[in-house]
Design an enzyme around this catalytic site. Structure first.
Site, PDB file in Angstrom:
ATOM      1  N   HIS A 186       0.845  -1.201   0.000  1.00 36.97           N
ATOM      2  CA  HIS A 186       0.000   0.000   0.000  1.00 36.97           C
ATOM      3  C   HIS A 186       0.873   1.241   0.000  1.00 36.97           C
ATOM      4  CE1 HIS A 186      -4.040  -1.759   1.539  1.00 36.97           C
ATOM      5  NE2 HIS A 186      -3.380  -2.655   0.838  1.00 36.97           N
ATOM      6  N   TYR A 237      -8.911   5.071   7.903  1.00 33.55           N
ATOM      7  CA  TYR A 237      -9.018   5.401   9.329  1.00 33.55           C
ATOM      8  C   TYR A 237     -10.076   6.496   9.443  1.00 33.55           C
ATOM      9  CZ  TYR A 237      -4.514   3.037  10.273  1.00 33.55           C
ATOM     10  OH  TYR A 237      -3.499   2.116  10.409  1.00 33.55           O
ATOM     11  N   PRO A 240      -3.498   0.097  19.158  1.00 31.73           N
ATOM     12  CA  PRO A 240      -3.262  -0.356  17.779  1.00 31.73           C
ATOM     13  C   PRO A 240      -3.351   0.724  16.696  1.00 31.73           C
ATOM     14  CG  PRO A 240      -5.354  -1.186  18.597  1.00 31.73           C
ATOM     15  CD  PRO A 240      -4.667  -0.556  19.761  1.00 31.73           C
ATOM     16  N   LYS A 257       1.712  -0.071  15.218  1.00 33.40           N
ATOM     17  CA  LYS A 257       3.133  -0.110  15.565  1.00 33.40           C
ATOM     18  C   LYS A 257       3.576  -1.357  16.342  1.00 33.40           C
ATOM     19  CE  LYS A 257       4.267   3.370  13.510  1.00 33.40           C
ATOM     20  NZ  LYS A 257       4.750   2.928  12.246  1.00 33.40           N
ATOM     21  N   TYR A 286       4.194   6.823  10.307  1.00 30.61           N
ATOM     22  CA  TYR A 286       3.404   5.646   9.945  1.00 30.61           C
ATOM     23  C   TYR A 286       4.273   4.582   9.283  1.00 30.61           C
ATOM     24  CZ  TYR A 286      -0.710   2.983   8.567  1.00 30.61           C
ATOM     25  OH  TYR A 286      -1.642   1.988   8.433  1.00 30.61           O
TER      26      TYR A 286
HETATM   27  P1  FAD Z   1       3.498 -11.796  21.387  1.00 26.74           P
HETATM   28  O1  FAD Z   1       3.060 -11.836  19.993  1.00 26.74           O
HETATM   29  O2  FAD Z   1       2.480 -11.507  22.444  1.00 26.74           O
HETATM   30  O3  FAD Z   1       4.215 -13.178  21.699  1.00 26.74           O
HETATM   31  C1  FAD Z   1       4.543 -13.587  22.997  1.00 26.74           C
HETATM   32  C2  FAD Z   1       4.517 -15.108  23.045  1.00 26.74           C
HETATM   33  O4  FAD Z   1       5.002 -15.522  24.316  1.00 26.74           O
HETATM   34  C3  FAD Z   1       3.102 -15.650  22.914  1.00 26.74           C
HETATM   35  O5  FAD Z   1       3.045 -16.604  21.886  1.00 26.74           O
HETATM   36  C4  FAD Z   1       2.799 -16.235  24.290  1.00 26.74           C
HETATM   37  O6  FAD Z   1       1.983 -17.390  24.221  1.00 26.74           O
HETATM   38  C5  FAD Z   1       4.197 -16.585  24.786  1.00 26.74           C
HETATM   39  N1  FAD Z   1       4.309 -16.638  26.252  1.00 26.74           N
HETATM   40  C6  FAD Z   1       3.748 -15.818  27.174  1.00 26.74           C
HETATM   41  N2  FAD Z   1       4.097 -16.167  28.420  1.00 26.74           N
HETATM   42  C7  FAD Z   1       4.907 -17.251  28.289  1.00 26.74           C
HETATM   43  C8  FAD Z   1       5.580 -18.083  29.221  1.00 26.74           C
HETATM   44  N3  FAD Z   1       5.491 -17.832  30.544  1.00 26.74           N
HETATM   45  N4  FAD Z   1       6.315 -19.100  28.763  1.00 26.74           N
HETATM   46  C9  FAD Z   1       6.413 -19.345  27.414  1.00 26.74           C
HETATM   47  N5  FAD Z   1       5.787 -18.586  26.489  1.00 26.74           N
HETATM   48  C10 FAD Z   1       5.043 -17.550  26.915  1.00 26.74           C
HETATM   49  N6  FAD Z   1      -0.792  -4.655  16.851  1.00 26.74           N
HETATM   50  C11 FAD Z   1      -1.067  -3.936  15.796  1.00 26.74           C
HETATM   51  O7  FAD Z   1      -0.182  -3.220  15.337  1.00 26.74           O
HETATM   52  N7  FAD Z   1      -2.323  -3.980  15.218  1.00 26.74           N
HETATM   53  C12 FAD Z   1      -3.316  -4.783  15.718  1.00 26.74           C
HETATM   54  O8  FAD Z   1      -4.417  -4.829  15.178  1.00 26.74           O
HETATM   55  C13 FAD Z   1      -3.045  -5.557  16.827  1.00 26.74           C
HETATM   56  N8  FAD Z   1      -3.983  -6.367  17.373  1.00 26.74           N
HETATM   57  C14 FAD Z   1      -3.678  -7.080  18.497  1.00 26.74           C
HETATM   58  C15 FAD Z   1      -4.637  -7.882  19.091  1.00 26.74           C
HETATM   59  C16 FAD Z   1      -4.359  -8.592  20.270  1.00 26.74           C
HETATM   60  C17 FAD Z   1      -5.438  -9.472  20.897  1.00 26.74           C
HETATM   61  C18 FAD Z   1      -3.088  -8.462  20.866  1.00 26.74           C
HETATM   62  C19 FAD Z   1      -2.785  -9.203  22.158  1.00 26.74           C
HETATM   63  C20 FAD Z   1      -2.133  -7.684  20.251  1.00 26.74           C
HETATM   64  C21 FAD Z   1      -2.403  -6.985  19.078  1.00 26.74           C
HETATM   65  N9  FAD Z   1      -1.455  -6.175  18.460  1.00 26.74           N
HETATM   66  C22 FAD Z   1      -1.745  -5.452  17.385  1.00 26.74           C
HETATM   67  C23 FAD Z   1      -0.122  -6.074  18.932  1.00 26.74           C
HETATM   68  C24 FAD Z   1       0.815  -7.010  18.205  1.00 26.74           C
HETATM   69  O9  FAD Z   1       0.136  -8.174  17.848  1.00 26.74           O
HETATM   70  C25 FAD Z   1       1.968  -7.263  19.165  1.00 26.74           C
HETATM   71  O10 FAD Z   1       2.638  -6.026  19.355  1.00 26.74           O
HETATM   72  C26 FAD Z   1       2.945  -8.328  18.721  1.00 26.74           C
HETATM   73  O11 FAD Z   1       2.337  -9.598  18.743  1.00 26.74           O
HETATM   74  C27 FAD Z   1       4.163  -8.330  19.651  1.00 26.74           C
HETATM   75  O12 FAD Z   1       4.955  -9.448  19.418  1.00 26.74           O
HETATM   76  P2  FAD Z   1       5.749 -10.162  20.596  1.00 26.74           P
HETATM   77  O13 FAD Z   1       6.506 -11.263  19.945  1.00 26.74           O
HETATM   78  O14 FAD Z   1       6.487  -9.141  21.366  1.00 26.74           O
HETATM   79  O15 FAD Z   1       4.657 -10.714  21.595  1.00 26.74           O
HETATM   80  C1  DHB Z   2      -4.642  -3.308  11.075  1.00 22.39           C
HETATM   81  C2  DHB Z   2      -4.398  -3.102  12.400  1.00 22.39           C
HETATM   82  C3  DHB Z   2      -4.027  -1.846  12.835  1.00 22.39           C
HETATM   83  O1  DHB Z   2      -3.773  -1.631  14.134  1.00 22.39           O
HETATM   84  C4  DHB Z   2      -3.916  -0.795  11.956  1.00 22.39           C
HETATM   85  O2  DHB Z   2      -3.574   0.433  12.408  1.00 22.39           O
HETATM   86  C5  DHB Z   2      -4.133  -1.012  10.626  1.00 22.39           C
HETATM   87  C6  DHB Z   2      -4.513  -2.285  10.180  1.00 22.39           C
HETATM   88  C7  DHB Z   2      -5.049  -4.662  10.610  1.00 22.39           C
HETATM   89  O3  DHB Z   2      -5.225  -5.542  11.462  1.00 22.39           O
HETATM   90  O4  DHB Z   2      -5.221  -4.844   9.413  1.00 22.39           O
END
Ligand code: FAD
Ligand code: DHB
Length: 390
Positions: A72, A200, A292, A296, A384
């Protein structure tokens, strides 16, 4: 069991770190609480910055993203019945890719498995020991058996609910937090795209976002009460809300379809400092959360991992610890930039129930400004796409 780097969590941060280290000849083991099927099917983020795409490509896991993700070059801001475009590529020379987080995870797990990487899924009772010593370890249970993983470094990539952050002594930690009084209601829809680009929308009824997943599946969100239940929202009620918030007076309409997934997520800003103590380092959601808006979260996790990989490579290949010593400070510069941007965009786009009519007009004035001033649009676009100098 022994390895060089013990990684807790197989989210984007943990899996990418493990794979980047492998490509530089450094061994790691990943311990994950959930099953492979669970991590590969949980619906989360969707927007990848150029820097994230570049890192995934360099790691050799970019092929499907390139083939199936959608590039995009801009997005739309909808307000006061109109739509105005932010041309990311014209303003910054960069673009974003819409490609779901769980697809990134599938690609990373496949790459780790193909490289004979050691991953334990379904671990229980993970606990960190000896981070103040040169010989830390992680104890855990897997398939009913107790194990200890000895390593040089422990990396906490275990998300916001993990155990790693709490292993840093509370007296050395400073947490910063803002909980928003609203959440996002997310839906997955079988329908063609409503628009070529993300929309948005700011509306007096609340925020809405139109995103995409594929030519046949669309992702949409609308602001809701974080304590609300998806059961209170029939499909008809959802579509009425989406039309009210997103349709424009210029004739653009959200395209309806079969809703096959509904979920509600709360929203908060959170930063925990320091991100390191002794032999423990935190990366991704384990140390920081953004609302969200602005997409980021996943990108910040990848940025942390880039910094941490360079620091671990400097240690193992050149016996230097300066980059490890400076990890938290280096990573936090980008994190605070993203925290500010996400907070700013959240406040500009969402309905705050206690906002006065004056404050609501200010939101619109700010949207007029970012869509008419090239300087303001450029500031938004740089943030962004993740291209701001930090
Ligand atoms: P995570 O993806 O959370 O991974 C952490 C992993 O550690 C998980 O798989 C978990 O099971 C594991 N874990 C936890 N505790 C333990 C333990 N004690 N022992 C072993 N393993 C463990 N960001 C956006 O930008 N847009 C969005 O729309 C968006 N939607 C989201 C929706 C939800 C429900 C959530 C929770 C987050 C969302 N985010 C979104 C944020 C984005 O998904 C996260 O910033 C991203 O996943 C971060 O990655 P990470 O690897 O740091 O953590
Ligand atoms: C999506 C999630 C976001 O937080 C955003 O700012 C834009 C798109 C998505 O899940 O597609």
């Amino acid at each position: 069991m022994r390895t060089q780097v013990g990684i807790i969590g197989a989210g984007p941060a943990g899996l990418l770190l493990s794979h980047l280290l492998h490509l530089r000849g450094i061994e790691s083991v990943v311990l994950e609480m959930r099953s492979r099927e669970q991590i590969e099917s949980t619906i989360r983020a969707g927007v990848l910055e150029q820097g994230t795409m570049d890192t995934l490509t360099e790691a050799g896991v970019g092929a499907r993203m390139k083939a199936e993700g959608a590039l995009h070059h801009g997005f739309e801001l909808a307000f006061e019945g109109k739509r105005r475009r932010i041309d990311l590529t014209e303003l910054t020379g960069k673009a974003i890719t819409v490609y779901a987080q769980h697809e990134v995870l599938k690609d990373l797990v496949a790459a780790r498995v193909a490289a004979d990487g050691t991953l334990f899924f379904g671990v229980k009772n993970t606990a960190i020991h000896g981070i103040d010593t040169d010989a830390p370890s992680i104890s855990f249970e897997h398939d009913g058996e107790q194990h200890t993983l000895h390593c040089d470094y422990v990396i906490g990539c275990d998300g916001s609910q993990g155990v790693s952050r709490a292993a840093i002594p509370a007296a050395l930690r400073q947490d910063y937090e803002r909980v928003f009084p609203f959440g996002w209601f997310g839906i997955l829809v079988e329908a063609p795209p409503s628009s070529d680009e993300l929309i948005y929308a700011r509306h007096d009824r609340g925020f809405a976002l139109v995103s995409t997943r594929s030519p046949n599946v669309q992702r949409m969100y609308f602001q809701c009460d974080p304590k609300d239940s998806v059961d209170n929202w029939s499909d008809d009620r959802i579509w009425a809300e989406m039309h009210a918030r997103v349709d424009s007076e210029e004739g653009h309409q959200v395209v309806e379809g079969k809703i096959f997934q509904k979920n509600i997520v709360g929203m908060r800003s959170f930063v925990s400092t320091t991100m390191q103590h002794g032999r423990l380092f935190l990366a991704g959601d384990a140390a920081h959360i953004v609302p969200p808006t602005g997409a980021k979260g996943l990108n910040l996790a990848v940025a942390d991992v880039r910094v941490l990989t360079a620091a671990l490579v400097a240690f193992y290949k050149e016996n230097r610890t300066d980059l490890l010593d400076g990890y938290s400070e280096t990573a936090l510069r980008r994190i605070w930039r993203a925290e500010h941007f996400s907070y700013w965009m959240t406040c500009m786009m969402h309905r705050l129930d206690d906002a006065t009519p004056f404050e609501r007009r200010l939101q619109v004035a700010e949207l007029e400004h970012v869509t008419t001033s090239r300087a303001a649009a450029m500031a938004m676009a740089e943030n962004y796409v993740g291209a701001v100098a930090v």
